[in-house]
Design an enzyme around this catalytic site. Structure first.
Site, PDB file in Angstrom:
ATOM      1  CG  HIS A  21       7.888   8.894  -4.425  1.00  0.00           C
ATOM      2  ND1 HIS A  21       7.914   7.588  -3.983  1.00  0.00           N
ATOM      3  CD2 HIS A  21       6.606   9.105  -4.852  1.00  0.00           C
ATOM      4  CE1 HIS A  21       6.714   7.045  -4.127  1.00  0.00           C
ATOM      5  NE2 HIS A  21       5.905   7.946  -4.651  1.00  0.00           N
TER       6      HIS A  21
ATOM      7  CG  HIS B  39       3.505  10.731  -5.312  1.00  0.00           C
ATOM      8  ND1 HIS B  39       3.800   9.841  -6.331  1.00  0.00           N
ATOM      9  CD2 HIS B  39       3.313  11.947  -5.909  1.00  0.00           C
ATOM     10  CE1 HIS B  39       3.780  10.488  -7.492  1.00  0.00           C
ATOM     11  NE2 HIS B  39       3.487  11.764  -7.261  1.00  0.00           N
TER      12      HIS B  39
ATOM     13  CG  ASP C  93       0.939   6.788  -1.675  1.00  0.00           C
ATOM     14  OD1 ASP C  93       1.322   7.836  -2.221  1.00  0.00           O
ATOM     15  OD2 ASP C  93       1.039   5.665  -2.212  1.00  0.00           O
ATOM     16  CG  HIS C  94       5.216   6.470  -1.105  1.00  0.00           C
ATOM     17  ND1 HIS C  94       5.753   5.208  -1.180  1.00  0.00           N
ATOM     18  CD2 HIS C  94       4.230   6.521  -2.045  1.00  0.00           C
ATOM     19  CE1 HIS C  94       5.133   4.517  -2.125  1.00  0.00           C
ATOM     20  NE2 HIS C  94       4.205   5.294  -2.664  1.00  0.00           N
TER      21      HIS C  94
ATOM     22  CG  HIS D 109       7.027   7.258  -9.521  1.00  0.00           C
ATOM     23  ND1 HIS D 109       5.997   6.493 -10.024  1.00  0.00           N
ATOM     24  CD2 HIS D 109       6.520   7.893  -8.429  1.00  0.00           C
ATOM     25  CE1 HIS D 109       4.932   6.647  -9.266  1.00  0.00           C
ATOM     26  NE2 HIS D 109       5.213   7.500  -8.305  1.00  0.00           N
TER      27      HIS D 109
ATOM     28  CG  HIS E   4       2.617   0.619  -3.522  1.00  0.00           C
ATOM     29  ND1 HIS E   4       2.054   0.886  -4.746  1.00  0.00           N
ATOM     30  CD2 HIS E   4       2.799   1.814  -2.933  1.00  0.00           C
ATOM     31  CE1 HIS E   4       1.906   2.187  -4.899  1.00  0.00           C
ATOM     32  NE2 HIS E   4       2.359   2.779  -3.797  1.00  0.00           N
TER      33      HIS E   4
END
Length: 308
Positions: free
Chosen positions: A63, A65, A67-68, A141, A266
């Protein structure tokens, strides 16, 4: 060292810490390098842990976001700088197309990389090769998020002595492999009569989700489940409100799905000691490791059937 292993490039969640980088995970699978959720600093983490960007053949973004995905521009530009000649497929939720486009063109560079965007619009098989089937299914999510499942078909090895005993050769063997049996003057010969089998390996990648049916579906029977465990038991309510898992919940998914080994990652920046993650998870599932940045986990050797 096995030619199939997992490397944790970064194990923090939304905020990196002094000891843990943003997300980033690589699975080496023979000639393939599967890179997952490259957060900030992934390019440097790969160099630190002895991995080259040119090893990457597939990139999977669960996805969008930050941090990904914020390390994606660096990886793509490094592939270009290094002159990687192979095609690199990038899988991501189709609803995040504009974010992918922004990341791909984040700065000025001489783009020589062979990037093939593959937006995912629905759950199911997203790639099928001779030696591996890759599936993706939506998770629960706050934004569109997919988990991934990798399954190697079971192996069949013909036994020459058995083939000879049945008088089989050439085209007959090919027909037997295709159909699973062969009718002869002496009667039917089944594939199992002249071969031994082995279970193919499998793994799943489940990141940023609440407990949901598709998380179990992805993890069903895999050798290794790589799973987020952002929180400990004391923050179970926070986990639910923020669409994440506790270590115990991740272990519950692994146990329900019959996954052999659970790899936790994570972790929220609030935690410094990872021991409680393993402790809480092992109360539900026996084979658990909470990984540190740079840690490698080898895949188990392929299981061979016992000859009858």
């Amino acid at each position: 060292m096995s030619d199939r292993f997992f490397v944790a490039l970064g194990t923090s969640s939304q905020v990196p810490t002094r000891r843990r980088n943003h997300n980033g995970y690589l699975v080496r699978w023979n000639a393939h390098g599967f890179l997952f959720d490259p957060g900030e600093g992934t390019q440097r983490q790969m160099t630190t842990f002895g991995l080259a960007a040119s090893e990457v053949t597939h990139i999977f973004i669960t996805h969008f976001h930050g941090d990904h995905c914020l390390g994606l521009p660096g990886i793509i530009q490094r592939l270009s700088l290094d002159g990687a000649r192979h095609e690199v497929k990038v899988y991501f939720p189709a609803s995040g197309q504009k974010y992918f486009d922004n990341l791909l063109n984040a700065s000025i560079f001489h783009n020589r990389a062979h990037i093939k965007p593959v937006p995912i619009t629905e759950g199911g098989v997203i790639e099928r090769g001779e030696g591996l089937v890759i599936e993706a299914y939506p998770l629960e999510h706050g934004v569109d998020t997919y988990g991934f499942r990798f399954v190697e078909p079971d192996k069949v090895t013909m036994v020459p002595e058995r083939l000879k005993a049945h008088g089989l050769r050439g085209p007959q063997i090919g027909e037997l492999k295709r159909n699973g049996f062969l009718e002869t003057e002496q009667g039917r010969i089944n594939l199992a009569d002249v071969s031994v089998g082995g279970s193919g390996q499998s793994f799943a990648f489940v990141m940023d989700t609440r407990v949901c049916d598709n998380a179990v579906r992805l993890a069903q029977g895999v050798d290794v489940l790589i799973c987020e465990s952002t929180y400990q038991d004391s923050e179970t309510e926070d986990a639910y409100q923020n669409y994440h898992l506790t270590a115990r919940q991740a272990a519950g998914i692994a146990a329900k799905a019959g996954a052999a080994q659970l790899v936790l990652t994570h972790f929220s920046q609030r935690y410094h000691d990872l021991t409680p993650f393993e402790t809480q998870a092992r109360e539900v599932h026996p084979e658990v490791v909470a990984v540190q940045d740079g840690q490698r986990v080898a895949f188990p050797k392929m299981k061979r059937a016992i000859e009858g």
